[in-house]
Write a protein that holds these residues in place. Structure first.
Motif, mmCIF file in Angstrom:
data_model
loop_
_atom_site.group_PDB
_atom_site.id
_atom_site.type_symbol
_atom_site.label_atom_id
_atom_site.label_comp_id
_atom_site.label_asym_id
_atom_site.label_seq_id
_atom_site.Cartn_x
_atom_site.Cartn_y
_atom_site.Cartn_z
ATOM 1 N N ALA A 84 23.490 14.802 26.863
ATOM 2 C CA ALA A 84 23.386 13.453 27.417
ATOM 3 C C ALA A 84 23.833 13.402 28.873
ATOM 4 O O ALA A 84 23.322 12.597 29.661
ATOM 5 C CB ALA A 84 24.220 12.488 26.585
ATOM 6 N N ASN A 85 24.762 14.284 29.253
ATOM 7 C CA ASN A 85 25.253 14.322 30.629
ATOM 8 C C ASN A 85 24.488 15.292 31.512
ATOM 9 O O ASN A 85 24.880 15.528 32.658
ATOM 10 C CB ASN A 85 26.743 14.691 30.634
ATOM 11 C CG ASN A 85 27.615 13.587 30.077
ATOM 12 O OD1 ASN A 85 27.381 12.413 30.329
ATOM 13 N ND2 ASN A 85 28.621 13.952 29.292
ATOM 14 N N ALA A 124 20.292 12.110 18.212
ATOM 15 C CA ALA A 124 20.233 12.625 19.583
ATOM 16 C C ALA A 124 19.298 13.825 19.685
ATOM 17 O O ALA A 124 18.576 13.981 20.674
ATOM 18 C CB ALA A 124 21.633 13.011 20.049
ATOM 19 N N HIS A 128 16.182 13.798 22.094
ATOM 20 C CA HIS A 128 16.240 14.736 23.216
ATOM 21 C C HIS A 128 15.075 15.705 23.184
ATOM 22 O O HIS A 128 14.437 15.965 24.219
ATOM 23 C CB HIS A 128 17.563 15.499 23.179
ATOM 24 C CG HIS A 128 17.813 16.355 24.384
ATOM 25 N ND1 HIS A 128 17.314 17.632 24.502
ATOM 26 C CD2 HIS A 128 18.494 16.113 25.530
ATOM 27 C CE1 HIS A 128 17.680 18.143 25.664
ATOM 28 N NE2 HIS A 128 18.407 17.249 26.297
ATOM 29 N N ARG A 145 18.210 11.649 29.287
ATOM 30 C CA ARG A 145 19.551 11.099 29.045
ATOM 31 C C ARG A 145 19.453 9.758 28.323
ATOM 32 O O ARG A 145 20.164 9.523 27.330
ATOM 33 C CB ARG A 145 20.294 10.924 30.369
ATOM 34 C CG ARG A 145 21.645 10.214 30.235
ATOM 35 C CD ARG A 145 22.328 10.108 31.598
ATOM 36 N NE ARG A 145 23.517 9.273 31.554
ATOM 37 C CZ ARG A 145 24.717 9.678 31.173
ATOM 38 N NH1 ARG A 145 24.896 10.905 30.758
ATOM 39 N NH2 ARG A 145 25.743 8.857 31.197
ATOM 40 N N THR A 148 18.346 10.305 24.775
ATOM 41 C CA THR A 148 19.416 10.900 23.961
ATOM 42 C C THR A 148 20.416 9.838 23.529
ATOM 43 O O THR A 148 20.860 9.817 22.371
ATOM 44 C CB THR A 148 20.136 12.005 24.751
ATOM 45 O OG1 THR A 148 19.184 13.000 25.161
ATOM 46 C CG2 THR A 148 21.203 12.669 23.901
ATOM 47 N N ILE A 149 20.767 8.947 24.441
ATOM 48 C CA ILE A 149 21.685 7.847 24.099
ATOM 49 C C ILE A 149 21.055 6.938 23.047
ATOM 50 O O ILE A 149 21.721 6.521 22.089
ATOM 51 C CB ILE A 149 22.049 7.056 25.368
ATOM 52 C CG1 ILE A 149 22.879 7.933 26.311
ATOM 53 C CG2 ILE A 149 22.809 5.786 25.017
ATOM 54 C CD1 ILE A 149 23.128 7.317 27.670
ATOM 55 N N LEU A 174 30.256 7.983 25.925
ATOM 56 C CA LEU A 174 30.132 9.154 26.793
ATOM 57 C C LEU A 174 31.164 9.164 27.910
ATOM 58 O O LEU A 174 31.702 10.217 28.257
ATOM 59 C CB LEU A 174 28.724 9.221 27.393
ATOM 60 C CG LEU A 174 27.582 9.449 26.401
ATOM 61 C CD1 LEU A 174 26.248 9.388 27.121
ATOM 62 C CD2 LEU A 174 27.736 10.785 25.691
ATOM 63 N N GLU A 180 26.290 2.595 30.049
ATOM 64 C CA GLU A 180 24.953 3.015 30.491
ATOM 65 C C GLU A 180 23.949 1.888 30.238
ATOM 66 O O GLU A 180 23.189 1.909 29.279
ATOM 67 C CB GLU A 180 24.535 4.293 29.752
ATOM 68 C CG GLU A 180 25.111 5.557 30.326
ATOM 69 C CD GLU A 180 24.515 5.877 31.696
ATOM 70 O OE1 GLU A 180 23.500 5.261 32.083
ATOM 71 O OE2 GLU A 180 25.079 6.750 32.372
ATOM 72 N N SER A 187 18.029 1.690 23.554
ATOM 73 C CA SER A 187 19.009 1.889 22.482
ATOM 74 C C SER A 187 18.954 0.764 21.463
ATOM 75 O O SER A 187 19.042 0.998 20.250
ATOM 76 C CB SER A 187 20.424 1.979 23.063
ATOM 77 O OG SER A 187 20.567 3.126 23.870
#
Length: 410
Positions: A84-85, A124, A128, A145, A148-149, A174, A180, A187
């Motif tokens: 995610a990062n 995730a 991803h 990213r 993934t979130i 995170l 975010e 999301s």
């Protein structure tokens, strides 16, 4: 007036469509995983002595499989945080069957562990992998990213049926002090889609109706509950970190570690309440929320045995055991504080989770979604106090602290 350069309708629409698809797929997987896990817990409880002696062998088997086939999958939530990062290029799809299988095996043989780690990781992973493999999404800034979130939110929502909490958890876990917001809409759509499909496929929803109370949110009782929950969540986080470090130091070989310690764990799980602290801890949650017998040491026994289970290498998660720890803590404190047992159990149910995960919005939301929005002020007060008392520690080692977050040093 010029439109914002940071906003483009087509990329946003594409991200939302993929988030919905990810939510539907994740919800279906988590529903199947969750229903089988509940069935496994029922079978284990009915035949504890058939399965508990095999806990060390189950641990050796899962560690061997991860060593031979898992590769980076063995990093668990740390891999999800790195992906995610932007610090990890991929999350291998093999993570899904490995994690599901090992978690089922942990619970079948009596390990004290949770399930949210599986749900969040598989959500995730689905998101991803989809986002990184479709060329059009690779051209959208931070698309992987954001997806993934959204996958993390879908996994949490599909398992716990709490879409508001799932969105807040994914957005805030995170990095402390940074939400975010770019991932908010994807999301939310992903979490709602996962919730709808998981519910439709028959995964049960846990909800409790709380009794009325005259205790105001801003009261001495709520202050004490928040402090107790914050210290308990902080203790869990501290012991989990130290447990992993020390067991790895004393027994560097993972196979020997989980085999030897697994024997000790199986004996402790049997001697401590004849299996009372095995599995998720939903039995303890039900006892606490229904006002039945909960001992003053239940929360501590569940905490220590969960830390031991996870420290030596068994798979699962932390959240549901934290719910159980919090519910037992609240039930033990309720008579001393003069408030209804179910109310105290509910408030600590959410607050201990928030303290250990170093989040604030997610525990408030899950408390209201499970126990009713009428108690939103109570959950807000207790969870805020708990968050302030946890020492800014998190059970997730890769959680970062935003430079703008100036509450103190971890």
């Amino acid at each position: 007036m010029q439109p914002s350069k940071s906003f483009s309708l087509l990329p946003t629409l594409l991200l939302c469509l993929l988030a919905i698809g990810t939510g539907l797929l994740t919800g279906a997987i988590t529903a199947g995983f969750g229903r089988i896990l509940l069935w496994i817990g029922t079978v284990r409880t009915a035949h504890l002595l058939w399965f508990l002696p095999f806990l060390p062998l189950a641990g050796i088997l899962m560690v061997w499989v991860y060593q031979k086939y898992g590769k980076e999958s063995s990093q668990g939530m740390s891999l999800i945080f790195d992906a995610a990062n932007g610090k990890a290029d991929r999350i291998p799809l093999r993570l899904i069957p490995l994690l599901i299988g090992s978690t089922w095996l942990t619970h079948l043989c009596g390990g004290s562990a949770g399930r949210e780690g599986v749900a969040v990781q598989l959500g995730a992973t689905v998101a991803h992998c989809t986002g990184s493999r479709i060329p059009v999404f690779r051209r959208i800034p931070d698309a992987v990213r954001i997806l993934t979130i959204s996958g993390m939110a879908a996994g949490f929502s599909g398992l716990f049926h709490a879409p508001l909490a799932a969105v807040c958890f994914a957005l805030e876990v995170l990095a402390v002090g940074k939400l975010e917001y770019r991932a908010l809409l994807p999301s939310a759509l992903s979490a709602v889609a996962a919730y709808l499909i998981s519910t439709a496929l028959g995964l049960e929803t846990f909800q409790v109706v709380l009794p009325e109370t005259t205790t105001p949110p801003l009261s001495f009782q709520m202050l004490l509950l928040g402090i107790a929950a914050g210290l308990t969540g902080g203790l869990f986080t501290l012991l989990l970190r130290l447990g992993k470090q020390q067991t790895a130091k004393w027994l560097p070989n993972p196979l020997v570690r989980i085999g030897v310690c697994g024997v000790v764990l199986a004996i402790l799980l049997y001697l401590c309440g004849n299996g009372r602290y095995t599995g998720l801890g939903t039995n303890l949650i039900s006892l606490a929320c229904s006002g039945e017998t909960v001992y003053c040491f239940d929360f501590l026994c569940k905490l220590l045995l969960t830390v031991f289970t996870l420290s030596i290498g068994f798979q699962g998660g932390e959240v549901t055991p934290l719910f159980a720890i919090g519910a037992c803590l609240g039930a033990a404190l309720a008579p001393c504080l003069g408030i209804p047992t179910a109310l105290a159990a509910a408030l600590c149910y959410a607050a201990v989770f928030g303290s250990a995960s170093n989040t604030l919005l997610a525990p408030i939301c899950i408390g209201t979604e499970v126990f009713g929005f009428a108690y939103l002020p109570h959950f807000a007060v207790v969870c805020t106090i708990a968050r302030l008392c946890n020492g800014n520690r998190s059970m997730y080692g890769k959680q970062t602290v935003s430079p703008l977050f100036l509450t103190g040093k971890e």
